[in-house]
Design an enzyme around this catalytic site. Sequence first.
Site, PDB file in Angstrom:
ATOM      1  CG  ASP A  45      -2.117  -0.928   1.037  1.00 35.78           C
ATOM      2  OD1 ASP A  45      -2.335  -1.404  -0.093  1.00 35.78           O
ATOM      3  OD2 ASP A  45      -2.827  -1.179   2.024  1.00 35.78           O
ATOM      4  N   GLY A  46       2.000   1.224   0.684  1.00 35.79           N
ATOM      5  CA  GLY A  46       2.885   2.388   0.699  1.00 35.79           C
ATOM      6  C   GLY A  46       3.405   2.716  -0.684  1.00 35.79           C
ATOM      7  CD  GLU A 123      -3.799   8.405   7.003  1.00 37.66           C
ATOM      8  OE1 GLU A 123      -2.606   8.494   6.623  1.00 37.66           O
ATOM      9  OE2 GLU A 123      -4.431   7.336   7.015  1.00 37.66           O
ATOM     10  CG  ASN A 164     -10.547   6.815  10.711  1.00 31.93           C
ATOM     11  OD1 ASN A 164     -11.005   7.793  11.275  1.00 31.93           O
ATOM     12  ND2 ASN A 164     -11.277   5.733  10.461  1.00 31.93           N
TER      13      ASN A 164
END
Length: 267
Positions: A45-46, A123, A164
């Site tokens: 994901d990074g 985010e 989150n």
Amino acid sequence: MKVSIFSNNGLSSQKVATALQKGLTAAGVPIDSLDPDVVVTVGGDGTLLSAFHHYNDRLDKVRFVGIHTGHLGFYTDWRDYEVQELIDSLAQDNGQSVSYPLLTIQVEYADGTHPDQALALNESTIKKVSGTMVANVYIKDELFESFRGDGLCISTPTGSTAYNKSVGGAVLNPRFNAVQMAEIASINNLVFRTLGSPLIIPADEWIRIEPADPTDNVLMCDQLGIEGRPIKAITYRIARQRIAFAEYRHTHFWQRVESSFIGRENA
């Protein structure tokens, strides 16, 4: 159709990227990192977050596909041993896609310099370098609360499963075109009284945060940070742009949540 391969520097990822490049070339699919139609990320994901920010000025023209070479991620649908299957899908591409909402961030500075704008896939957080952060929170330009605590996290629906979630935010399906704000270790007393729970607002509303002290704040946008500049205010809203993924085999959102956090198959 032109494809860009965006890989991290890990040895396993580099091997997969090399195999992917050779396979695409053999299949007659052009490799073009400057003007791609599809961006294939190799890593996790990074890596996909980095690719998103690298190509965020072309979001209306590109679709993303992720190959993960480690743990299953929320943005990576393909495994490192499925390179040939992905090459076949790319060679037969017909433009199919699924899109997710993004967060737009406008930063105003207390020294009067030109505001900055940014996009976030996951985010944005605002924290104090040291001590507690005090800030007024506005919704649609009306004062909602005076916050005091470690900071605030504002996320997209896809980002709701990232930082989150770790600070007590709700997991939100990306079909909702909404913005979520979660408090990070808020302090409640007779002076500062906050909602104390996640706040989700629709696409026609926005959140504005005004730190009481413009100095010594750290503003993060996904992996990118702003530090050392006097922040007057930050405004968050759903972006006009969206991120598109090539929907060859796009995993359902709740399947991702189950696999990542519950994992019944491994129980």
